[in-house]
Design a protein around this motif. Structure first.
Motif, PDB file in Angstrom:
ATOM      1  N   ARG A 131       0.841  -1.198   0.000  1.00  0.00           N
ATOM      2  CA  ARG A 131       0.000   0.000   0.000  1.00  0.00           C
ATOM      3  C   ARG A 131       0.875   1.247   0.000  1.00  0.00           C
ATOM      4  O   ARG A 131       0.744   2.116   0.847  1.00  0.00           O
ATOM      5  N   LYS A 179       2.623   2.865   3.174  1.00  0.00           N
ATOM      6  CA  LYS A 179       1.972   2.376   4.374  1.00  0.00           C
ATOM      7  C   LYS A 179       2.392   0.936   4.683  1.00  0.00           C
ATOM      8  O   LYS A 179       2.997   0.247   3.862  1.00  0.00           O
ATOM      9  N   THR A 180       2.033   0.494   5.870  1.00  0.00           N
ATOM     10  CA  THR A 180       2.304  -0.895   6.260  1.00  0.00           C
ATOM     11  C   THR A 180       1.526  -1.829   5.348  1.00  0.00           C
ATOM     12  O   THR A 180       0.345  -1.603   5.077  1.00  0.00           O
TER      13      THR A 180
END
Length: 711
Positions: A263, A266-267
């Motif tokens: 993503r 993001k994680t």
């Protein structure tokens, strides 16, 4: 509740049959009810699967007759294809339906059978479909042997081998274990080893599907190798299809697999913790990079795969820049964008007229005009489909254009008719209208503040220039119209020049003028005459006589009508003697007439006395007096001229006595005349020959006094 799946001996021979329990999926508020088996089923190729459902059909607490039940995977516009009639399932489909239960059995499963299966039933009231359906995935089992230390008593130090499937197979199933390719005793998923000797290898399979064994697990153990990732079915991935992602790695002990989705910064998003991850109805948002990790107690490894979901364009979004009011002459950009894979091509339209085609979806109007106002839309399309955007209304603001002015009814405008003046202008926002009438150098006259101005009974004085203004907050414009009112001639104005008394022999001009539209034609008539004397606005008599006196009538006429007016002309006669017809000459003539009358009387008395005296004498016959030769004493023939004076008296309406002094010529008037002739002799200092023109003699005078007889 959940029922256990069973396997018959026949099923074990030809492939295993999966009996799956019903779970509530759709319930229709106590009226319609369909319950399916698990929403996802994964089975190996070549096997047989049973998909169960139960259904309830009640209507207002009354039983309803079920007329037809069937399973389907295809529908189009409300038309559902019964699997029993689908040629792709010919001979492989069976319905086992009774007591509101219906089982779909599909044998000899193929990868192409992977789909969402739905149940539909029709009653005497209506039809109903269990909308959720069951997702069936048909694939190879993809078995692997996982190794871990056993923690279960009484074997805490033993090694536990697990036959793990990438497909979530229902329990219980029978497994087959092999050591060094020899079948071992035991049919469970788990196998315990007390010793794991060097050189030994193990693999497992599902009973009846030994042709799909797991990879061989060798000794000694090692960390997972880089996983192998794959997607099924291969080729293009279409939105809505079912996709299976598989991750496998050579590891000892067996690796544990985890799927993630990246993503950006993001994680990563955790997707699944199985070797196979199924996307039953893949969406466009699933397009991105996914990866799996293979991990055991000796290490960890990972590999990724790019998921590229192909789909038709979504509904395009349209926008205009700059936003807000759009002014005429400004630059405007229309943008169309749509989510699509592959990227869409765009077409811009204005009210069904094609404006632009291309991959950018941007349409620019560098200098927008009022004609660019209207409804715009765009279409996005790729090889998988096309879709139109919602409409975008472009409202261009501009000052009023030059107004259009009109008059109704058209054609000639007649006095007294009703006339409507209309003013209209292209403007945005709408214009406010004002009607005016020009008044020369004066301030124009305000007439109306409406788009229409009505003259209900138009007059000739309304002729002139009218104009209207169209105005909004952006500007003002105007236009004019000429109103020409047609009307019949008004009562003419008549005059004579020169004014005052007219003298015989002079030149006189009669003038006639009338207000008319179109301009009038003029005709002159004398009283009691039918034939016109003259035409034209002016009538000139160059040598006027008494006969020209009287009443004259002027007619003014155009194609709308006729009007007339009369004029009385009086002509004064001029003296024919040397005496000028003035007031002084008239007085002298009157005095002379009195003297003449007195002289005539005296002469008459004289002749009577002389005649009487001579009557006492008896002259000889030869001495008879010739009265024609009688003369006054001491008067010679040369010194005696005989003058005749005719006196006429005539009564007029304007003067107590009207006298006309002229030659003793018989009068042309109709009045009866009394004529008196008298002979008057004047002594002259110089002799004059007989027959000399008395008009040249200043002492000569002819007077005609007309006295009209009583009527």
């Amino acid at each position: 509740m959940r029922a256990a799946a069973t396997m018959s001996g026949t099923a074990a021979a030809s492939g295993f049959v999966l009996l799956l329990l019903s779970v509530p999926v759709v319930q229709c508020e106590n009226v319609w009810d369909v319950r399916y088996t698990s929403t996802e089923i994964c089975v190996p190729r070549g096997s047989t699967v049973d998909i169960n459902c139960t259904y309830t059909s009640t209507f207002n607490n009354r039983d309803v007759t079920v007329q037809k039940t069937f399973w389907f995977i295809k529908d189009s516009n409300g038309i559902y294809v019964d699997l029993m009639t689908d040629p792709e399932y010919s001979g492989r489909v069976e319905y086992l339906c009774e007591n509101n239960k219906c089982t779909l059995r599909i044998s000899d499963l193929r990868e192409t059978d992977s789909a969402v299966y739905k149940f539909r039933f029709t009653t005497n009231q209506e039809s109903f479909t269990g909308s959720a359906g069951v997702t069936l995935s048909v694939t190879d089992p993809q078995l692997q042997v996982h190794v871990r230390r056993s923690t279960a008593n009484p074997y805490p130090t033993w090694t536990e081998l697990t036959c793990h499937s990438s497909c979530q197979l229902p329990d219980p199933l029978s497994y087959v274990w092999f050591k060094n390719n020899k079948r071992l005793v035991g049919r469970k998923k788990y196998f315990l080893l007390q010793h794991f000797n060097a050189g030994d290898n193990y693999h497992c399979a599902i009973e009846g599907h030994e042709r799909f064994p797991s990879p061989t697990l060798n000794y000694p153990s090692d960390a997972p190798k880089v996983p192998s990732v794959s997607v099924s079915p291969s080729g293009e991935i279409m939105e809505g299809s079912s996709v299976t992602l598989t991750c496998s790695s050579d590891a000892n002990p067996a690796a544990k697999y985890t799927w993630y989705k990246r993503r950006g910064d993001k994680t990563p998003q955790l997707l699944s913790e199985v070797t196979q991850f199924v996307l039953s109805s893949i969406r466009s948002s699933d397009s991105r990079e996914v990866y799996c990790t293979a991990e055991n107690e000796l290490g960890r490894s990972s590999a990724n795969i790019l998921i590229d979901v192909k789909y038709a364009p979504k509904v395009p979004s349209v926008s205009v820049s700059p936003s807000g009011e759009i002014m005429e002459g400004s630059s405007v950009t229309l943008t169309c964008s749509s989510d699509a894979n592959p990227a869409a091509n765009y077409t811009w339209y204005k009210e069904n007229q094609t404006l632009l085609q291309g991959p950018e979806g941007v349409y620019r109007l560098s200098s927008i005009s009022s004609g660019d106002s209207g409804v715009y839309s765009c279409k996005s399309e790729n090889q998988y489909g096309q879709i139109n955007s919602t409409s975008l209304h472009l409202d261009v603001q501009y000052a009023p254009k030059v107004p259009s002015v009109s008059v109704s009814p058209s054609g000639e405008i007649m006095e007294g008719s009703s006339v409507t003046l209309t003013c209209s202008s292209d403007a945005n926002p709408a214009a406010k209208y004002t009607w005016y009438k020009r008044r020369g150098d004066k301030t124009p006259q305000l007439l109306s503040e409406e788009t229409q101005f009505v003259l209900s009974s138009i007059r000739s004085s309304d002729s002139g220039e009218f104009y209207c203004t169209a105005e909004n907050e952006l500007g003002r414009s105007s236009a004019n119209i000429l109103i020409d009112v047609k009307y019949a001639p008004k009562v003419p104005s008549v005059s004579v020049s020169p004014s005052g008394e007219m003298v015989e022999g002079s030149s006189v001009t009669l003038t006639c003028s009338s207000d008319a539209n179109p301009a009038a034609n003029y005709t002159w008539y004398k009283e009691d005459e039918d034939s016109p004397r003259a035409s034209g606005q002016n009538f000139t008599i160059t040598n006027i006589t008494a006969e020209h006196g009287g009443n004259y009538r002027c007619e003014a006429q155009n194609r709308r009508g006729l009007s007339d007016a009369s004029l009385h002309v009086t002509v004064e006669a001029v003296w024919t003697s040397a005496v000028i017809g003035s007031a002084a000459a008239a007085f002298l003539a009157a005095a002379f007439l009195a003297v003449t009358l007195l002289a005539v009387t005296l002469l008459s008395v004289f002749f009577l006395i002389r005649k009487k005296r001579n009557s006492h004498q008896s002259p000889d016959p030869g001495d008879r007096l010739d009265h024609s030769e009688q003369r006054l004493p001491n008067q010679s023939e040369e010194d005696c001229d005989l003058h005749y004076t005719s006196v006429h008296f005539m009564k007029t309406e304007t003067d107590p006595v009207y006298s006309n002094v002229g030659s003793a010529e018989p009068s042309k008037h109709k009045e009866r005349e009394e004529v008196v002739y008298a002979s008057v002799n004047f002594n002259r200092s110089a002799p004059r020959t007989r027959g000399q023109d008395t008009a040249e003699d200043p002492d000569a005078f002819y007077s005609t006094v007309k006295k009209p007889s009583a009527v």
